[in-house]
Design a protein around this motif. Structure first.
Motif: not given
Ligand code: CTP
Length: 432
Positions: A306-314, A341-346, A358-361, A373-379
Motif C-alpha cells: 500500500i503506497f500511501a506516502a506523499a513522495v516529493a516529485d523532485v 524522483n523515482p515513482d516508487i509505486l510505478k 494499492v495506490g492513492f490519488a 488513469k493512475k490505476l493503469k499507468r502505475k499498474n
Molecule cells: N507515488 C510514488 N512515488 C512517487 C510519486 C507518487 O510512490 N514519486 C505514489 C503515491 O504514494 C500514491 C500514488 O503514487 O500512491 C499517486 O501519487 P500522486 O502524487 O497522486 O500522483 P503522481 O504520480 O504524482 O501524479 P500527478 O502529480 O499527476 O497527480
C-alpha cells in the motif's frame, strides 16, 4: 453554558481518565480536558502528588465537576479507588507523562494512585511524554519507552521546540489538539469494534458478511504487508529541503489496522512525528531514493503493498554539503537544478508478481477519470481516491474516499482514518 451532558446522550458518553504528572506542561492538561469535553467525552482526572504543585486539583475539579483523585487513600467511600477508576476508563491518557512515571510504568511499579491505576487498567493507555531534552533522549528513558511500546502502551510523542528549562530540542509535550485528535481516533476505533460510533449509531463500516467487525477479524494472519507513509524530504543543503505537508496519519492507521488483523507489517516511513504502531516494523527513511530502496526490500515478499506516502516529485540534483549563505551564495541558490524522483509505486508495481498493489490519488477534479488513469499507468490493483482542494464535490467529511478498480469506482465512504483503514482492508483482504 454547555455541559458535557448536553453534548451527548448519557449512554454514549465515553470516559477518559486523564492522568496528570508533575511537570510544567501540567497546565496544558486543562486544554486537553476541555478539548475532550467539547468532543462529547467525560473526563475524570487523577494526579500525582507532584502534579498538584503545578496545577491545583481544584482547577480540574471545577472543569470536570468531579472529584479529582490524588491519594490512594483519599476516598473513604471507595476502599479500592484505583480499581474503580481503572474500571470506569474507556481510555487512560497520561498527559503530560514524565520520564519518572514512564520508568515506573515500565518497571511495573505502583507506588501512588496514578501508577497503581495504570497497572489495574485494561483499557488502552496513551502516554504524552514531556521532559527536558537530555532526560527525554537519555537511553534509559528511551529503553523504558521501547519497553512500554512492546507492552502495548500508545504514545503521542513529544515534539521539538523551546523547553521551559531553557533548552531547545525534543521533549515538549505534543500540542493538546494533536493529543485530543489521537485520543478521539482511539476511542472511535474502539467504538467501531464494539459496533457503535460515538453518536451511538450502529457502525456500518468495517463489518464482514456475518456482521462481525473488522477490528476483531484476524483475516491477514500469515500475510506480509508493506505500507509507505509520510512525506519524503529532499535536502538542498544541510538545513534546507524540499518536502510537503503530509502527516503520514492515514498510512500509519493502515499499518496499525493490518497488524491488528494479524499481518506481518513493514511500514516504510518518511519523517513524521507519529508513534510507531504496535507490532509494526517501522523503517525510517528521509528521501525518495531511500524510500524506494527500503520499500523494494519489503515489497519483494509482500502479499499486499500500500503506497500511501506523499513522495516529493523532485529533488535537488546536487545537494550542497555546507549551508548556503545569503549574499554570497545567491547565484548558486537561484540555479538549483532539480531532477525528478523515482515513482516508487510505478517502479515496484511494474514488476509485481504475487503482490496486490494499492495506490492513492489525491485529485482536485475529474476524480474517477484521473484515478483510473493512475490505476493503469502505475499498474496498481486498486486506487484509493480522494478529492482535494476548493472544488470538492464529494467530501463533506474530511476523510472521504472512493475505491477505483478495473471494474469501476465504489460509492464514497467516509469515517475516521482508523475506520477507513479497516474498510480498505475489508475490501482488499478477500482478494489476497
Ligand atoms: N507515488 C510514488 N512515488 C512517487 C510519486 C507518487 O510512490 N514519486 C505514489 C503515491 O504514494 C500514491 C500514488 O503514487 O500512491 C499517486 O501519487 P500522486 O502524487 O497522486 O500522483 P503522481 O504520480 O504524482 O501524479 P500527478 O502529480 O499527476 O497527480
Amino acid at each position: 453554558m454547555t455541559t458535557t451532558s448536553e453534548i451527548a446522550a448519557p449512554e454514549t458518553i465515553k470516559t477518559v481518565l486523564l492522568g496528570v504528572t508533575g511537570c510544567i506542561g501540567a497546565y496544558k492538561a486543562c486544554e486537553i480536558l476541555r478539548g475532550l469535553q467539547k468532543r462529547g467525552v467525560r473526563v475524570k482526572v487523577v494526579m500525582t502528588e507532584h502534579a498538584t504543585h503545578f496545577v491545583d486539583p481544584l482547577t480540574f475539579r471545577s472543569l470536570t465537576h468531579e472529584k479529582v483523585a490524588v491519594d490512594l487513600f483519599d476516598d473513604p467511600t471507595d476502599p479500592i479507588h484505583h480499581i474503580s477508576l481503572a474500571d470506569e476508563a474507556d481510555l487512560f491518557l497520561i498527559a503530560p507523562c514524565t520520564a519518572n512515571v514512564m520508568a515506573k510504568l515500565a518497571a511495573g511499579i505502583g507506588d501512588d494512585l496514578l501508577t497503581t491505576t495504570a497497572l489495574a487498567v485494561t483499557a488502552p493507555v496513551v502516554l504524552a511524554p514531556a521532559a527536558n531534552v537530555h532526560m527525554y533522549e537519555n537511553p534509559i528513558t528511551q529503553r523504558n519507552m521501547n519497553a512500554l511500546h512492546d507492552f502495548g502502551f500508545k504514545f503521542v510523542e513529544a515534539g521539538e521546540g523551546y523547553l521551559a528549562c531553557g533548552y531547545q530540542g525534543r521533549g515538549r509535550m505534543a500540542d493538546p489538539e494533536l493529543i485530543v485528535d489521537y485520543v478521539m481516533e482511539q476511542l472511535e476505533g474502539a467504538s467501531t469494534a464494539k459496533g457503535q460510533d460515538l453518536n451511538g449509531t450502529p457502525a456500518v463500516l468495517g463489518q464482514d458478511e456475518d456482521g462481525a467487525l473488522s477490528a476483531s477479524v484476524r483475516d491477514l494472519e500469515g500475510k506480509k504487508v508493506m505500507v509507505t507513509a509520510g512525506p519524503t524530504v529532499e535536502p538542498i543543503d544541510p538545513v534546507r529541503y524540499i518536502s510537503n505537508h503530509s502527516s503520514g496519519k492515514f498510512g500509519y492507521a493502515i499499518a496499525a489496522a493490518a497488524a491488528e488483523r494479524g499481518a506481518e507489517v513493514t511500514l516504510v516511513s518518511g519523517p513524521v512525528s507519529l508513534d510507531a504502531p504496535a507490532g509494526v516494523n517501522v523503517v525510517r527513511v528521509t528521501t525518495a531514493c531511500e524510500m524506494l530502496e527500503a520499500a523494494g526490500k519489503a515489497f519483494a515478499d509482500a502479499d499486499l503493498a500500500i503506497f500511501a506516502a506523499a513522495v516529493a516529485d523532485v529533488r535537488p540534483a546536487n545537494p550542497f554539503n555546507r549551508k548556503m549563505k545569503k549574499g554570497t551564495d545567491d547565484a548558486a541558490l537561484a540555479a538549483i537544478e532539480l531532477v525528478e524522483n523515482p515513482d516508487i509505486l510505478k517502479t515496484l508495481a511494474t514488476a509485481k508478481d504475487q503482490q496486490f498493489v494499492v495506490g492513492f490519488a489525491a485529485e482536485t477534479d475529474h476524480v474517477v477519470e484521473n484515478a483510473t488513469k493512475k490505476l493503469k499507468r502505475k499498474n496498481a490493483n486498486l486506487i484509493v481516491a480522494n478529492q482535494v482542494g476548493g472544488g470538492r464535490a464529494f467530501g463533506q467529511n474530511d476523510n472521504e474516499i472512493m475505491f477505483v478498480e478495473a471494474g469501476g469506482a465504489s460509492e464514497p465512504v467516509s469515517g475516521t482514518k482508523a475506520q477507513l483503514a479497516q474498510v480498505l482492508l475489508d475490501r482488499v483482504a478477500p482478494q489476497l
